[in-house]
Design a protein around this motif. Structure first.
Motif, PDB file in Angstrom:
ATOM      1  N   ARG A   1     -10.557   8.613  -0.065  1.00 35.34           N
ATOM      2  CA  ARG A   1      -9.786   7.886   0.394  1.00 35.34           C
ATOM      3  C   ARG A   1      -8.592   7.215  -0.528  1.00 35.34           C
ATOM      4  O   ARG A   1      -6.942   7.306   0.286  1.00 35.34           O
ATOM      5  CB  ARG A   1      -9.706   6.315   0.621  1.00 35.34           C
ATOM      6  CG  ARG A   1      -8.957   5.162   1.602  1.00 35.34           C
ATOM      7  CD  ARG A   1      -8.842   5.533   2.787  1.00 35.34           C
ATOM      8  NE  ARG A   1      -9.818   5.093   3.926  1.00 35.34           N
ATOM      9  CZ  ARG A   1     -10.217   4.183   3.705  1.00 35.34           C
ATOM     10  NH1 ARG A   1     -10.382   3.431   3.771  1.00 35.34           N
ATOM     11  NH2 ARG A   1     -11.440   5.017   5.182  1.00 35.34           N
ATOM     12  N   PHE A   2      -8.234   7.333  -1.415  1.00 33.68           N
ATOM     13  CA  PHE A   2      -7.193   7.412  -2.454  1.00 33.68           C
ATOM     14  C   PHE A   2      -5.613   8.206  -2.001  1.00 33.68           C
ATOM     15  O   PHE A   2      -4.991   8.338  -1.893  1.00 33.68           O
ATOM     16  CB  PHE A   2      -7.310   6.945  -3.878  1.00 33.68           C
ATOM     17  CG  PHE A   2      -5.918   6.521  -4.177  1.00 33.68           C
ATOM     18  CD1 PHE A   2      -5.415   5.805  -4.887  1.00 33.68           C
ATOM     19  CD2 PHE A   2      -5.138   8.263  -5.301  1.00 33.68           C
ATOM     20  CE1 PHE A   2      -4.529   5.065  -5.656  1.00 33.68           C
ATOM     21  CE2 PHE A   2      -4.367   7.530  -6.019  1.00 33.68           C
ATOM     22  CZ  PHE A   2      -4.090   5.935  -6.412  1.00 33.68           C
ATOM     23  N   ALA A   3      -6.885   9.538  -2.697  1.00 36.69           N
ATOM     24  CA  ALA A   3      -5.800  10.729  -2.128  1.00 36.69           C
ATOM     25  C   ALA A   3      -5.406  11.261  -0.862  1.00 36.69           C
ATOM     26  O   ALA A   3      -4.312  11.879  -0.988  1.00 36.69           O
ATOM     27  CB  ALA A   3      -6.616  12.600  -2.255  1.00 36.69           C
ATOM     28  N   SER A   4      -5.422  10.612   0.277  1.00 42.07           N
ATOM     29  CA  SER A   4      -5.299  10.616   1.254  1.00 42.07           C
ATOM     30  C   SER A   4      -3.818   9.805   1.440  1.00 42.07           C
ATOM     31  O   SER A   4      -3.367   9.319   2.290  1.00 42.07           O
ATOM     32  CB  SER A   4      -6.146  10.594   2.975  1.00 42.07           C
ATOM     33  OG  SER A   4      -6.456   8.820   2.427  1.00 42.07           O
TER      34      SER A   4
ATOM     35  N   ARG B   1       0.617   1.504  -1.129  1.00 42.77           N
ATOM     36  CA  ARG B   1       0.494   1.360  -0.037  1.00 42.77           C
ATOM     37  C   ARG B   1      -0.818   0.958   0.315  1.00 42.77           C
ATOM     38  O   ARG B   1      -1.310   0.711   1.815  1.00 42.77           O
ATOM     39  CB  ARG B   1       0.907   3.269   1.111  1.00 42.77           C
ATOM     40  CG  ARG B   1       2.270   3.455   0.151  1.00 42.77           C
ATOM     41  CD  ARG B   1       2.233   4.894   1.621  1.00 42.77           C
ATOM     42  NE  ARG B   1       2.470   5.755   0.471  1.00 42.77           N
ATOM     43  CZ  ARG B   1       2.626   6.848   0.231  1.00 42.77           C
ATOM     44  NH1 ARG B   1       4.069   6.458  -0.119  1.00 42.77           N
ATOM     45  NH2 ARG B   1       2.267   7.295  -0.604  1.00 42.77           N
ATOM     46  N   ILE B   2      -1.827   1.449  -0.464  1.00 47.42           N
ATOM     47  CA  ILE B   2      -3.249   0.694  -0.729  1.00 47.42           C
ATOM     48  C   ILE B   2      -3.096  -0.752  -0.499  1.00 47.42           C
ATOM     49  O   ILE B   2      -4.131  -1.679  -0.151  1.00 47.42           O
ATOM     50  CB  ILE B   2      -4.007   0.991  -2.112  1.00 47.42           C
ATOM     51  CG1 ILE B   2      -3.936   2.865  -1.586  1.00 47.42           C
ATOM     52  CG2 ILE B   2      -5.572   1.039  -1.374  1.00 47.42           C
ATOM     53  CD1 ILE B   2      -5.114   3.819  -1.832  1.00 47.42           C
ATOM     54  N   ALA B   3      -2.713  -1.092  -1.492  1.00 46.48           N
ATOM     55  CA  ALA B   3      -2.912  -3.007  -1.768  1.00 46.48           C
ATOM     56  C   ALA B   3      -1.632  -2.868  -0.390  1.00 46.48           C
ATOM     57  O   ALA B   3      -2.429  -4.425  -0.197  1.00 46.48           O
ATOM     58  CB  ALA B   3      -1.770  -3.421  -2.506  1.00 46.48           C
ATOM     59  N   GLU B   4      -0.836  -2.746   0.302  1.00 44.32           N
ATOM     60  CA  GLU B   4      -0.292  -2.881   2.043  1.00 44.32           C
ATOM     61  C   GLU B   4      -0.793  -3.307   2.709  1.00 44.32           C
ATOM     62  O   GLU B   4      -1.177  -3.647   4.013  1.00 44.32           O
ATOM     63  CB  GLU B   4       1.362  -2.474   1.634  1.00 44.32           C
ATOM     64  CG  GLU B   4       2.070  -2.656   0.855  1.00 44.32           C
ATOM     65  CD  GLU B   4       4.168  -1.507   0.892  1.00 44.32           C
ATOM     66  OE1 GLU B   4       2.931  -1.005   2.155  1.00 44.32           O
ATOM     67  OE2 GLU B   4       4.267  -1.447   0.668  1.00 44.32           O
TER      68      GLU B   4
ATOM     69  N   SER C   1     -13.036  -1.937  -1.339  1.00 35.91           N
ATOM     70  CA  SER C   1     -15.168  -1.699  -1.376  1.00 35.91           C
ATOM     71  C   SER C   1     -14.549  -0.191  -1.162  1.00 35.91           C
ATOM     72  O   SER C   1     -15.360   0.994  -0.908  1.00 35.91           O
ATOM     73  CB  SER C   1     -15.971  -2.387  -1.139  1.00 35.91           C
ATOM     74  OG  SER C   1     -16.150  -2.851   0.354  1.00 35.91           O
ATOM     75  N   ASP C   2     -13.658   0.644   0.311  1.00 35.81           N
ATOM     76  CA  ASP C   2     -13.580   1.862   0.782  1.00 35.81           C
ATOM     77  C   ASP C   2     -12.823   2.921  -0.204  1.00 35.81           C
ATOM     78  O   ASP C   2     -12.690   3.864   0.273  1.00 35.81           O
ATOM     79  CB  ASP C   2     -13.391   0.904   2.246  1.00 35.81           C
ATOM     80  CG  ASP C   2     -13.847   0.369   2.924  1.00 35.81           C
ATOM     81  OD1 ASP C   2     -15.727   0.987   2.279  1.00 35.81           O
ATOM     82  OD2 ASP C   2     -13.571   0.559   3.972  1.00 35.81           O
TER      83      ASP C   2
ATOM     84  N   VAL D   1      -2.577  -6.644   5.095  1.00 33.76           N
ATOM     85  CA  VAL D   1      -2.925  -6.800   6.193  1.00 33.76           C
ATOM     86  C   VAL D   1      -4.682  -6.929   6.815  1.00 33.76           C
ATOM     87  O   VAL D   1      -4.905  -6.559   8.277  1.00 33.76           O
ATOM     88  CB  VAL D   1      -2.481  -6.261   6.982  1.00 33.76           C
ATOM     89  CG1 VAL D   1      -0.455  -6.525   6.266  1.00 33.76           C
ATOM     90  CG2 VAL D   1      -2.589  -4.604   7.003  1.00 33.76           C
ATOM     91  N   GLY D   2      -5.232  -6.753   6.451  1.00 28.06           N
ATOM     92  CA  GLY D   2      -7.019  -6.261   5.926  1.00 28.06           C
ATOM     93  C   GLY D   2      -7.375  -5.129   7.119  1.00 28.06           C
ATOM     94  O   GLY D   2      -8.372  -4.635   7.580  1.00 28.06           O
ATOM     95  N   ALA D   3      -5.927  -3.831   7.085  1.00 24.10           N
ATOM     96  CA  ALA D   3      -6.150  -2.678   7.540  1.00 24.10           C
ATOM     97  C   ALA D   3      -7.322  -1.500   6.322  1.00 24.10           C
ATOM     98  O   ALA D   3      -7.607  -0.871   7.252  1.00 24.10           O
ATOM     99  CB  ALA D   3      -5.169  -1.770   7.423  1.00 24.10           C
ATOM    100  N   ILE D   4      -7.779  -2.113   5.447  1.00 23.66           N
ATOM    101  CA  ILE D   4      -8.666  -0.930   4.457  1.00 23.66           C
ATOM    102  C   ILE D   4      -9.070  -1.991   3.701  1.00 23.66           C
ATOM    103  O   ILE D   4      -8.548  -3.124   3.168  1.00 23.66           O
ATOM    104  CB  ILE D   4      -7.887  -0.424   3.701  1.00 23.66           C
ATOM    105  CG1 ILE D   4      -8.920   0.812   3.213  1.00 23.66           C
ATOM    106  CG2 ILE D   4      -7.172  -0.880   2.614  1.00 23.66           C
ATOM    107  CD1 ILE D   4      -8.043   1.857   2.394  1.00 23.66           C
ATOM    108  N   ASP D   5     -10.469  -2.208   3.489  1.00 21.11           N
ATOM    109  CA  ASP D   5     -11.192  -2.863   2.830  1.00 21.11           C
ATOM    110  C   ASP D   5     -11.820  -2.307   0.992  1.00 21.11           C
ATOM    111  O   ASP D   5     -11.429  -0.718   1.106  1.00 21.11           O
ATOM    112  CB  ASP D   5     -12.924  -3.266   3.115  1.00 21.11           C
ATOM    113  CG  ASP D   5     -13.736  -4.712   2.102  1.00 21.11           C
ATOM    114  OD1 ASP D   5     -13.639  -4.125   0.620  1.00 21.11           O
ATOM    115  OD2 ASP D   5     -13.849  -5.409   2.246  1.00 21.11           O
TER     116      ASP D   5
END
Length: 248
Positions: free
Chosen positions: A172-175, A153-156, A166-167, A160-164
């Protein structure tokens, strides 16, 4: 939170307890009974444990009910387990809702029959506003699968630019995990005397205290629950530091 009448009233009570409910089959085998009888008794122990958690003042309880690895078991046993789940929800959901239990289900949805998915979704929807106890059921769950799905999900989102990239912090991963929004377990209890995690909450248990109980799950009692929490209270939780730190 009320202090318990047992254990150490000056030490914080575990607010989130996770349990690996192990030993149903061996409990039945030692009594010359079919494995399904062990699972039936295990369901009765779930009922007692949920009630005990509420009486003890625990706010979050997570139960490992069906592992993604359990699909390798005989088909008849899987059929029996799903039948017991259906019976548990039909018999107990109204009472759980009446008592203020909020149900959450974590795990993969792939491979589950439509009626099981609807039943689980209905239980979550019915109880979503309850606050007395947060009961999380790990069903068709495997921690490595959960982490892989979170990474996907993070990769997806990154694509699409929803997350960088570096963030992507641990927070953030736990979310992105199935348990997003839940506190990490303070205490893990495993019954049956086995000393392993069995692919359960690998990320979330990083700093949890472990208590292994040498009885099969059908024999787990409120007294053993109290003893496990009392043992937790005797521990000094440092979270990688040099001095104890409370999470209460």
């Amino acid at each position: 939170m009320n202090k318990p009448e047992w254990g150490d009233a000056e030490r914080p009570l575990a607010r989130h307890v996770a349990i690996i409910m192990d030993g149903n089959g061996r409990w039945a085998a030692e009594r010359g009974l079919p494995r399904v009888e062990g699972h039936r008794q295990g369901v009765e122990t779930v009922r007692r444990t949920v009630q005990a958690a509420m009486e003890l003042g625990i706010t979050h309880l997570t139960l490992f009910s069906f592992s993604s690895e359990n699909w390798s078991r005989p088909q008849q046993e899987i059929h029996d387990l799903f039948g017991l789940l259906r019976r548990f929800v039909r018999r107990d959901l109204a009472e759980l809702h009446k008592n203020g239990v909020k149900i959450r289900v974590i795990g993969a949805r792939t491979g589950l029959e439509d009626d099981i998915l609807r039943m689980l979704d209905d239980a979550v929807e019915l109880t979503k506003d309850n606050t007395a106890l947060n009961l999380t059921i790990a069903f068709n769950y495997g921690a490595r699968d959960e982490i892989a799905r979170a990474a996907q999900r993070i990769a997806e989102d990154a694509k699409v630019g929803a997350i960088d990239p570096s963030d992507v912090t641990p927070e953030r991963f736990a979310s992105y995990l199935d348990t997003a929004g839940l506190p990490d377990p303070d205490l893990l209890i495993r019954t049956s005397g086995e000393l392993r995690l069995s692919n359960f909450l690998l990320w979330q248990l990083a700093y949890s205290e472990f208590v292994f109980v040498d009885v099969y799950w059908p024999d787990f009692s409120k007294e053993l629950f109290e003893a496990a929490i009392a043992e937790y209270q005797r521990r000094s939780r440092r979270f990688g530091g040099t001095s104890a730190r409370s999470t209460a």
